[in-house]
Motif scaffolding. Structure first.
Motif, PDB file in Angstrom:
ATOM      1  N   GLN A   1      20.847 -61.485  45.723  1.00 60.07           N
ATOM      2  CA  GLN A   1      22.282 -61.421  45.145  1.00 60.07           C
ATOM      3  C   GLN A   1      22.172 -62.224  43.788  1.00 60.07           C
ATOM      4  O   GLN A   1      21.815 -63.461  44.044  1.00 60.07           O
ATOM      5  CB  GLN A   1      23.009 -62.269  46.101  1.00 60.07           C
ATOM      6  N   VAL A   2      22.482 -61.419  42.759  1.00 56.98           N
ATOM      7  CA  VAL A   2      22.714 -62.110  41.592  1.00 56.98           C
ATOM      8  C   VAL A   2      23.791 -63.268  41.365  1.00 56.98           C
ATOM      9  O   VAL A   2      24.833 -62.657  41.403  1.00 56.98           O
ATOM     10  CB  VAL A   2      22.605 -61.260  40.268  1.00 56.98           C
ATOM     11  N   GLN A   3      23.338 -64.174  40.822  1.00 55.60           N
ATOM     12  CA  GLN A   3      24.587 -65.359  40.587  1.00 55.60           C
ATOM     13  C   GLN A   3      24.378 -66.044  39.426  1.00 55.60           C
ATOM     14  O   GLN A   3      23.274 -66.406  39.075  1.00 55.60           O
ATOM     15  CB  GLN A   3      24.581 -66.344  41.543  1.00 55.60           C
ATOM     16  N   LEU A   4      25.493 -66.277  38.593  1.00 57.03           N
ATOM     17  CA  LEU A   4      25.623 -67.126  37.286  1.00 57.03           C
ATOM     18  C   LEU A   4      26.589 -68.136  37.721  1.00 57.03           C
ATOM     19  O   LEU A   4      27.725 -67.829  38.005  1.00 57.03           O
ATOM     20  CB  LEU A   4      26.065 -66.189  36.211  1.00 57.03           C
ATOM     21  N   VAL A   5      26.009 -69.453  37.621  1.00 57.24           N
ATOM     22  CA  VAL A   5      26.886 -70.600  37.909  1.00 57.24           C
ATOM     23  C   VAL A   5      27.093 -71.534  36.576  1.00 57.24           C
ATOM     24  O   VAL A   5      26.128 -72.096  36.193  1.00 57.24           O
ATOM     25  CB  VAL A   5      26.560 -71.514  39.165  1.00 57.24           C
ATOM     26  N   GLU A   6      28.329 -71.534  36.092  1.00 57.91           N
ATOM     27  CA  GLU A   6      28.449 -72.439  35.068  1.00 57.91           C
ATOM     28  C   GLU A   6      28.776 -73.722  35.549  1.00 57.91           C
ATOM     29  O   GLU A   6      29.405 -74.122  36.459  1.00 57.91           O
ATOM     30  CB  GLU A   6      29.784 -71.850  33.965  1.00 57.91           C
ATOM     31  N   SER A   7      28.592 -74.799  34.522  1.00 57.01           N
ATOM     32  CA  SER A   7      28.986 -76.244  34.825  1.00 57.01           C
ATOM     33  C   SER A   7      29.019 -76.787  33.501  1.00 57.01           C
ATOM     34  O   SER A   7      28.761 -76.386  32.448  1.00 57.01           O
ATOM     35  CB  SER A   7      27.830 -76.881  35.594  1.00 57.01           C
ATOM     36  N   GLY A   8      29.866 -77.970  33.554  1.00 60.57           N
ATOM     37  CA  GLY A   8      29.862 -79.002  32.276  1.00 60.57           C
ATOM     38  C   GLY A   8      31.430 -78.718  31.613  1.00 60.57           C
ATOM     39  O   GLY A   8      31.569 -79.561  30.735  1.00 60.57           O
ATOM     40  N   GLY A   9      32.311 -77.914  32.273  1.00 60.25           N
ATOM     41  CA  GLY A   9      33.597 -77.986  31.698  1.00 60.25           C
ATOM     42  C   GLY A   9      34.296 -79.329  32.002  1.00 60.25           C
ATOM     43  O   GLY A   9      33.961 -79.960  32.768  1.00 60.25           O
ATOM     44  N   GLY A  10      35.628 -79.288  31.399  1.00 64.89           N
ATOM     45  CA  GLY A  10      36.293 -80.572  31.704  1.00 64.89           C
ATOM     46  C   GLY A  10      37.434 -80.798  30.415  1.00 64.89           C
ATOM     47  O   GLY A  10      37.567 -79.800  29.800  1.00 64.89           O
ATOM     48  N   LEU A  11      37.822 -81.781  30.350  1.00 61.77           N
ATOM     49  CA  LEU A  11      38.860 -82.258  29.482  1.00 61.77           C
ATOM     50  C   LEU A  11      38.277 -82.963  28.361  1.00 61.77           C
ATOM     51  O   LEU A  11      37.375 -84.260  28.515  1.00 61.77           O
ATOM     52  CB  LEU A  11      39.984 -82.984  30.073  1.00 61.77           C
ATOM     53  N   VAL A  12      38.457 -82.823  26.809  1.00 58.36           N
ATOM     54  CA  VAL A  12      37.953 -83.644  26.076  1.00 58.36           C
ATOM     55  C   VAL A  12      38.963 -83.781  24.836  1.00 58.36           C
ATOM     56  O   VAL A  12      39.865 -82.815  25.007  1.00 58.36           O
ATOM     57  CB  VAL A  12      36.663 -82.989  25.328  1.00 58.36           C
ATOM     58  N   GLN A  13      38.876 -84.737  24.019  1.00 57.04           N
ATOM     59  CA  GLN A  13      39.911 -84.798  23.088  1.00 57.04           C
ATOM     60  C   GLN A  13      39.378 -83.950  21.708  1.00 57.04           C
ATOM     61  O   GLN A  13      38.206 -83.632  21.624  1.00 57.04           O
ATOM     62  CB  GLN A  13      40.117 -86.258  22.569  1.00 57.04           C
ATOM     63  N   ALA A  14      40.300 -83.604  20.698  1.00 55.21           N
ATOM     64  CA  ALA A  14      40.153 -82.984  19.633  1.00 55.21           C
ATOM     65  C   ALA A  14      38.920 -83.591  19.040  1.00 55.21           C
ATOM     66  O   ALA A  14      39.364 -84.882  18.683  1.00 55.21           O
ATOM     67  CB  ALA A  14      41.425 -82.627  18.813  1.00 55.21           C
TER      68      ALA A  14
END
Length: 124
Positions: free
Chosen positions: A1-14
């Motif tokens: 089964q092919v999977q792509l898993v993202e990470s690293g998102g969140g909240l940041v200031q401009a």
């Protein structure tokens, strides 16, 4: 089964920076283009950046050119998106995508493997 898993998102200031990563499993994408797309609330999913099998070939949306950098590590089967000088308009769910072939297409119809997405929120 092919999977792509993202990470690293969140909240940041401009004006801040954030790095997204995408780890692929189930098959190698070393011969395929890899891309990032994003979808903001109430908007259609749009192209952000793509990197060809040859890591020297990249394309970017005009809105992120000069601020974002896409990279890949074929040995690790990963792709990353370094985002600098973030703006509130960059707020979206970011998706990693694996292409059918090696050509660096900006058309999402070209991509047949997708991650679940990671939320990036840029506050003003």
């Amino acid at each position: 089964q092919v999977q792509l898993v993202e990470s690293g998102g969140g909240l940041v200031q401009a004006g801040g920076s954030m790095r997204l990563s995408c780890a692929a499993s189930g098959r190698t994408f070393s011969n395929s283009a890899m891309a990032w797309f994003r979808q903001a609330p109430g908007k259609e999913r749009e192209f952000v950046a793509v990197i060809a099998r040859n890591v020297g070939i990249t394309k970017y949306a005009d809105s992120v050119k000069g601020r974002f950098t896409i990279s890949r590590d074929n040995a690790k089967n990963t792709v990353a998106l370094q985002m600098n000088s973030l703006e509130p308009e960059d707020t979206a769910v970011y998706y990693c995508a694996g292409g059918r072939w090696s050509d660096p297409s900006t058309d999402q119809r070209y991509y047949n493997h997708w991650g679940q997405g990671t939320q990036v929120t840029v506050s003003s």
